[in-house]
Structure formats: structure tokens, C-alpha cells
Scaffold this active site. Structure first.
Site, mmCIF file in Angstrom:
data_model
loop_
_atom_site.group_PDB
_atom_site.id
_atom_site.type_symbol
_atom_site.label_atom_id
_atom_site.label_comp_id
_atom_site.label_asym_id
_atom_site.label_seq_id
_atom_site.Cartn_x
_atom_site.Cartn_y
_atom_site.Cartn_z
ATOM 1 N N ASP A 55 -0.364 -5.883 1.020
ATOM 2 C CA ASP A 55 0.252 -5.167 2.125
ATOM 3 C C ASP A 55 -0.871 -4.697 3.032
ATOM 4 O O ASP A 55 -1.884 -4.192 2.550
ATOM 5 C CB ASP A 55 1.001 -3.948 1.565
ATOM 6 C CG ASP A 55 2.356 -3.743 2.194
ATOM 7 O OD1 ASP A 55 2.389 -3.616 3.429
ATOM 8 O OD2 ASP A 55 3.358 -3.695 1.465
ATOM 9 N N ASP B 83 2.649 -4.288 7.594
ATOM 10 C CA ASP B 83 3.619 -3.195 7.603
ATOM 11 C C ASP B 83 3.947 -2.777 9.041
ATOM 12 O O ASP B 83 3.053 -2.665 9.885
ATOM 13 C CB ASP B 83 2.979 -2.016 6.852
ATOM 14 C CG ASP B 83 3.927 -0.846 6.660
ATOM 15 O OD1 ASP B 83 4.861 -0.976 5.865
ATOM 16 O OD2 ASP B 83 3.722 0.194 7.314
ATOM 17 N N GLU C 299 6.511 -7.316 8.804
ATOM 18 C CA GLU C 299 7.701 -6.473 8.623
ATOM 19 C C GLU C 299 8.196 -6.047 9.996
ATOM 20 O O GLU C 299 7.518 -5.304 10.709
ATOM 21 C CB GLU C 299 7.392 -5.234 7.789
ATOM 22 C CG GLU C 299 8.673 -4.450 7.519
ATOM 23 C CD GLU C 299 8.488 -2.953 7.327
ATOM 24 O OE1 GLU C 299 9.331 -2.348 6.662
ATOM 25 O OE2 GLU C 299 7.524 -2.375 7.868
ATOM 26 N N HIS D 161 11.732 -2.393 -1.165
ATOM 27 C CA HIS D 161 11.552 -1.013 -1.622
ATOM 28 C C HIS D 161 12.080 0.013 -0.626
ATOM 29 O O HIS D 161 11.960 1.207 -0.877
ATOM 30 C CB HIS D 161 10.067 -0.768 -1.889
ATOM 31 C CG HIS D 161 9.241 -0.897 -0.640
ATOM 32 N ND1 HIS D 161 9.115 -2.084 0.053
ATOM 33 C CD2 HIS D 161 8.550 0.014 0.063
ATOM 34 C CE1 HIS D 161 8.369 -1.892 1.117
ATOM 35 N NE2 HIS D 161 8.007 -0.632 1.157
ATOM 36 N N ASP D 162 12.616 -0.439 0.493
ATOM 37 C CA ASP D 162 13.149 0.484 1.504
ATOM 38 C C ASP D 162 14.675 0.433 1.602
ATOM 39 O O ASP D 162 15.261 1.205 2.361
ATOM 40 C CB ASP D 162 12.583 0.133 2.892
ATOM 41 C CG ASP D 162 11.083 0.315 2.971
ATOM 42 O OD1 ASP D 162 10.556 1.227 2.304
ATOM 43 O OD2 ASP D 162 10.433 -0.460 3.707
#
Ligand code: GLC
Length: 559
Positions: free
Chosen positions: A109, A211, A274, A335-336
């Protein structure tokens, strides 16, 4: 056929991230090796065999860098290190070497939009107005009446501006107050971040998931964002405004292209971005002629209503929006977002697995979805996610989808010998990897079969997508690569029985994977009866289009 680089299919060559599957590991929750209750790199090393056997090609790790953990690693205080609780750089090197030795890839990430407020850059920046790093972050004066510089809101609740008493200015933070945004209009910031990318690429990492890319550069005039007419009280407070000036600015494309150039200095490295935007804006991040992200993450399936017409339309829209130079991808969870099995139910989550692993483009799996892990209710006193803590009572915490992986029936599901940092689903004794490996009706066995088939069959791996049929219950499509057997996928997106009797195609074949394994190896011809929650794949012996029915979905099936 060389294993790790390319797949030959009728002269066309595919890269590892096109024909392979990506698996997201949330490091805190995957495997703890030292008993402190938090997952770590050595734990991951122990579980590589599991991932290899599952059949995934690449592992993407959520951040592992030193961090005060205000946002669980997305607040980085050193871009070139490893958080000691996760392990050492030697552990990382060993992990990377093992991943490569097993023929897999490792994706990190990268969080370029913001750092931690404890990063030395920010400590310098906030130390005085004339510090050379002052302009590395976004500092603004109060309005003449003392008000905030503009009306922008933080994703985690409240205003996006924080007053710094010492230097008498506000700084901007799109996310947590401890995540100040870097100023990407300053060329030194860009250079520093590109150097960080090279540093990890030199080490041998295979790419980055970038990200919050759509946040990275903001309106040069700092205009107020307009009100969102569709806002409802139940939504996060951030949704009160439409972020038209704080995100997705045209200048971002130049930056993305320069990041991509860094990747292109190396052999076959991958840039995932993302980006939460509607499809027509999302595809712009491939860049003209594929000059920006290789894979702007396609989150369509994480938020669509779970109904076959909406999904059929969304697939068609995405397929149509993609130029030939660009490679599609699909994400079902991360994970969100709430887990798929909590969103649509366990039965439908198997249908979702068939969908994700038979669409055209790279699938990204979220750890634990393969065993049907569900969102775990975290009592208010145990909430740790800043999004949940800052906006209590709205059910916005992301802790429920970040709970420890359920490996076996032993204490704490085999995740840790200590006290897990977040409570584990109490169903772990019956829902875990070890139990499901022995149960042919389990989600894990379905994932194994789907992945094996996809990775063996060029039609499923890289073949064309041909919509066949959709109604209020069913969704059907064919995947076909030239010169290879085609596959018909039929999904029942409801709990009621459904009847697939298409007027426009005739087909014969054999069911090769089914969410209800009893149907596997059954021969079928021209029609199918499906149970509720059934999703299946038919290996076609023969198929042809037969009529000129005006239903556009059926017409599209004409070869
Ligand atoms: C991304 C991450 C999320 C994080 C945020 C701020 O959306 O996926 O977990 O909180 O960025 O870095």
C-alpha cells in the site's frame, strides 16, 4: 508457458496481473506469530502456503510502515520502514523472498495523499511558517472573520481544517486530524514520494495499491464544495457536500502518469489506484493509451443493490466504458466496506463468488471472504476505527470487517496465542479454514474450485464477456476465448427458484462448478432450473444464437 510472467493465448500475451488473482491481507488480522494479539509479518510467512494453495497470484498488504496507528497504518510516520509490532525489515525481506520463491507477487500500500502528523516532514512543517517544509503540507489563514478557510469536510467526520495555535494557521486533513494532507502542488513532495516508490521497487516489490488517489490534488482556488441534495442523516457527515473541488481534479492525471513512469522504469510492476468515482470518471485514471494506473480499482460491486438487472447493467456499462488498451478489474470487498456475506447473506455470498471469479478482468479477494467471514458486531466500548469513533451511532465503524482470520478450531481460531486486538467471530469453531477444507459444501471449497477452473481455462481467465440474459432474478453470460471451450455462467440472485429458458440461445454442456455441488457433472441442454442462491458454470460443448428477439441483453449473445 512461463509461470510468473505471461500466459499465451492465441498469440496474445497476458501479464501476471491480468490473468492472476489478487488477495488483500489486512496485516493486523491475518496471523499473529508472537502472541501479542496483532498479526505480523512472520505470521504471514507461515500462511503463504495457504495462499499458494488457494491459487492467488498476488498478495496486497495494507500498510506495514511505522505509524502511530491513528488510522491503523494509513497514517505513516516513516515511508521506508516497518512498524516494529509487525516485524523488522529482515522479516519483510524474508517475506518478499518467500513470496517470490513460491511464484507469487507482493504489492504494498502506498499512501501519498497524507502522512502522519508525527512524520518528521510534518513536525518540521508545523514548527514555523518559514520552515523549508512548511509548503509540503496545506496551510491556510483563517478567513477575515476568523472562520475556516472553506467548507470542506473530513471523511472521518467534522471539518477538514485543524487550527495550529503555534503558527496561527489551519492545516488540511481529508481524513483524520492526525493525517495532514501533503501538498502535491509542491514539486519537492512529488519527488520525495517518487523516490520512496523507487526505494521499494529496488527492493523488489511488485507494485503498489495507491491509497486515496482521487484526493491527492485539490482545487487551486479552494472553492466551497456544493451541498449534496441527496444527503440523509444516516450517512456520514462527509456526505453533506459533493466533493467536486476537494477530489478528482484534472491535475491528478499528470501526477498519476508520472507515478506510472516510475513503475515503468522496472519490469512488469503494477499500479492499482484506490478511487471511488462513477465509472465514466474512474476509467479516466487508466489515462489515455494506458499511461496512468494499470488498474483503477472498480468498486461497483461493493455498493450496487444486489439485484440482477442492476448488476447486468453495471457490467455492461463498465465493459463499454473501457477502451481496448485497458484491463478490467473487480472488487467485492475490502477493509473499508461491509463484508459481502453480511451485505447479501451467506447463500448469496457464494453466488457473489461465482460472479467475481467469472467476470472479465482481475478479481481482488478480501481475506476471509473465501470462508464466508461476516461482519462482527463490536460493542461500543471496543470500537477502534476512527471513522466509527468520530461518528458514533451511525454504524460506520469499519472494525466489523477487520476481525481476525478464522484458521481453525483452537483458541482464538488459531489467529493468536494472546488476546486478539479485535474480537474474533464467535462462530469461528465451525467457520474456519481447517473445517472448510474438509467440507465440499463450504465456501472455501467453492473458492478453490472456482479459482482452479478460472486459472486453467483461457476463456474464464481472459476470454471475452458476452451478456446473454437478465431478468429480475437471473443473470447469465458467456465467457469465450477464441479457439477454447466457452462457459455459460448462470446466477440466481434471489432465494427463490429460478428458471433459465432463454429464447435466443441453444446450448449443450456440463455443469462444472455449482454453489450446490450436487449439480456438478450434470449434463444440460437449452434450459436450466436453479435453486434459490444457486450460481453455476456450464462448460459448453456447443452453443448458438437462434433468434432476433429485440431484448438487447439477449441480442448481445449473438456470436
Ligand atoms: C483509504 C483506505 C482507508 C483509510 C483512508 C485514509 O480509503 O482504504 O482504510 O482510512 O484511505 O488513508
Amino acid at each position: 508457458m512461463s509461470d510468473d510472467t505471461m500466459q499465451e493465448n492465441n498469440q496474445k500475451q497476458y501479464l501476471w496481473w491480468q490473468d492472476g488473482i489478487i488477495y488483500q491481507v489486512y496485516p493486523r488480522s491475518f496471523q499473529d506469530a508472537n502472541g501479542d494479539g496483532i498479526g505480523d509479518l512472520r505470521g504471514m510467512i507461515l500462511r503463504l502456503e495457504y495462499l499458494k494453495t488457494l491459487g492467488v497470484k498476488a498478495i496486497w498488504l495494507s500498510p506495514i510502515y511505522p505509524s502511530p496507528m491513528a488510522d491503523f497504518g494509513y497514517d505513516i510516520s516513516d515511508y521506508r520502514g516497518i512498524w516494529p509490532t509487525f516485524g523488522s525489515m529482515a522479516d519483510f525481506d524474508e517475506l518478499l523472498a518467500n513470496v517470490h520463491a513460491m511464484g507469487m507477487k507482493l504489492i504494498l500500500d502506498l499512501v501519498p495523499n497524507h502522512s502522519s502528523d508525527e512524520h518528521p516532514w510534518f513536525l518540521e512543517s508545523r514548527s514555523s511558517r518559514d520552515n523549508p517544509k512548511r509548503d509540503w503540507y496545506i496551510w491556510k489563514d483563517a478567513k477575515p472573520d476568523g472562520g475556516l478557510p472553506n467548507n470542506w469536510l473530513s471523511v472521518f467526520g467534522g471539518p477538514a481544517w485543524e487550527w495550529d495555535g503555534k503558527t496561527g494557521q489551519y492545516y488540511y486533513h481529508a481524513f483524520h486530524v492526525k493525517q495532514p494532507d501533503l501538498n502535491w502542488r509542491n514539486p519537492q513532495v512529488e519527488k520525495a514520494m517518487l523516490d520512496i516508490m523507487r526505494w521499494w521497487l529496488d527492493k523488489g516489490v511488485d507494485g503498489f495499491r495507491v491509497d486515496a488517489m482521487w484526493h491527492m490534488i485539490k482545487d487551486a482556488q479552494w472553492r466551497d464544495n456544493p451541498r449534496n441534495p441527496d444527503y440523509k442523516e444516516s450517512m456520514g457527515s462527509y456526505e453533506q457536500l459533493l466533493p467536486v473541488y476537494s477530489t478528482d481534479q484534472p491535475e491528478m492525471h499528470g501526477i498519476a502518469a508520472r507515478m506510472r513512469k516510475v513503475l515503468d522504469e522496472y519490469h512488469q510492476r503494477l499500479m492499482i489506484a484506490e478511487i471511488y468515482l462513477p465509472v465514466h470518471r474512474l476509467v479516466a485514471y487508466y489515462g489515455t493509451h494506458d499511461r496512468e494506473a494499470h488498474l483503477p480499482f472498480n468498486f461497483t460491486l461493493t455498493s450496487l443493490p444486489w439485484d440482477s438487472r442492476s448488476i447486468a447493467a453495471a457490467i455492461d456499462e463498465y465493459e463499454a466504458a473501457l477502451p481496448d488498451t485497458d484491463w478490467p478489474n473487480w472488487v467485492m470487498g475490502n477493509h473499508d466496506q461491509p463484508r459481502i456475506s453480511s451485505r447479501v447473506g451467506l447463500g448469496q455470498s457464494k453466488v457473489a463468488a461465482v460472479l467475481l471469479l467469472t467476470l472479465r478482468g482481475t478479481p481482488t479477494l478480501y481475506y476471509g471472504d473465501e470462508i464466508g467471514m461476516r461482519d462482527v458486531p463490536i460493542p461500543p466500548g471496543e470500537v477502534q476505527d476512527p471513522q466509527g469513533l468520530n461518528m458514533p451511532g451511525k454504524n460506520l465503524s469499519r472494525d466489523p470487517e477487520r476481525t481476525p482470520m478464522q484458521w481453525d478450531q483452537t483458541r482464538n481460531g488459531g489467529f493468536t496465542a494472546g488476546q486478539p486486538w479485535l474480537r474474533i467471530d464467535r462462530s469461528f469453531r465451525r467457520r474456519n479454514v481447517a473445517t472448510q477444507e474438509k467440507d465440499e459444501y463450504s465456501p472455501l471449497c467453492l473458492y478453490h474450485k472456482l479459482i482452479r477452473l478460472r486459472q486453467q481455462e483461457p476463456s474464464l481467465m481472459v476470454g471475452a464477456y458476452k451478456p446473454v440474459y437478465s431478468d429480475t432474478q437471473l443473470l447469465a453470460y458467456i465467457r469465450q476465448a477464441d479457439g477454447h471451450p466457452g462457459f455459460l455462467i448462470v446466477l440466481n440472485l434471489t432465494h427463490r427458484p429460478g428458471y433459465f429458458t432463454p429464447s435466443t440461445i441453444r446450448f449443450t454442456g456440463v455443469i462444472v462448478v455449482d454453489s450446490f455441488p450436487e449439480q456438478e457433472q450434470v449434463s444440460v441442454k437449452d434450459s436450466l432450473d436453479l435453486f434459490g442462491d444457486e450460481g453455476l458454470i456450464v462448460r459448453l460443448d456447443d452453443w448458438r444464437a437462434v433468434s432476433t428477439n429485440p431484448n438487447p441483453h439477449e441480442l448481445a449473445a449473438m456470436p
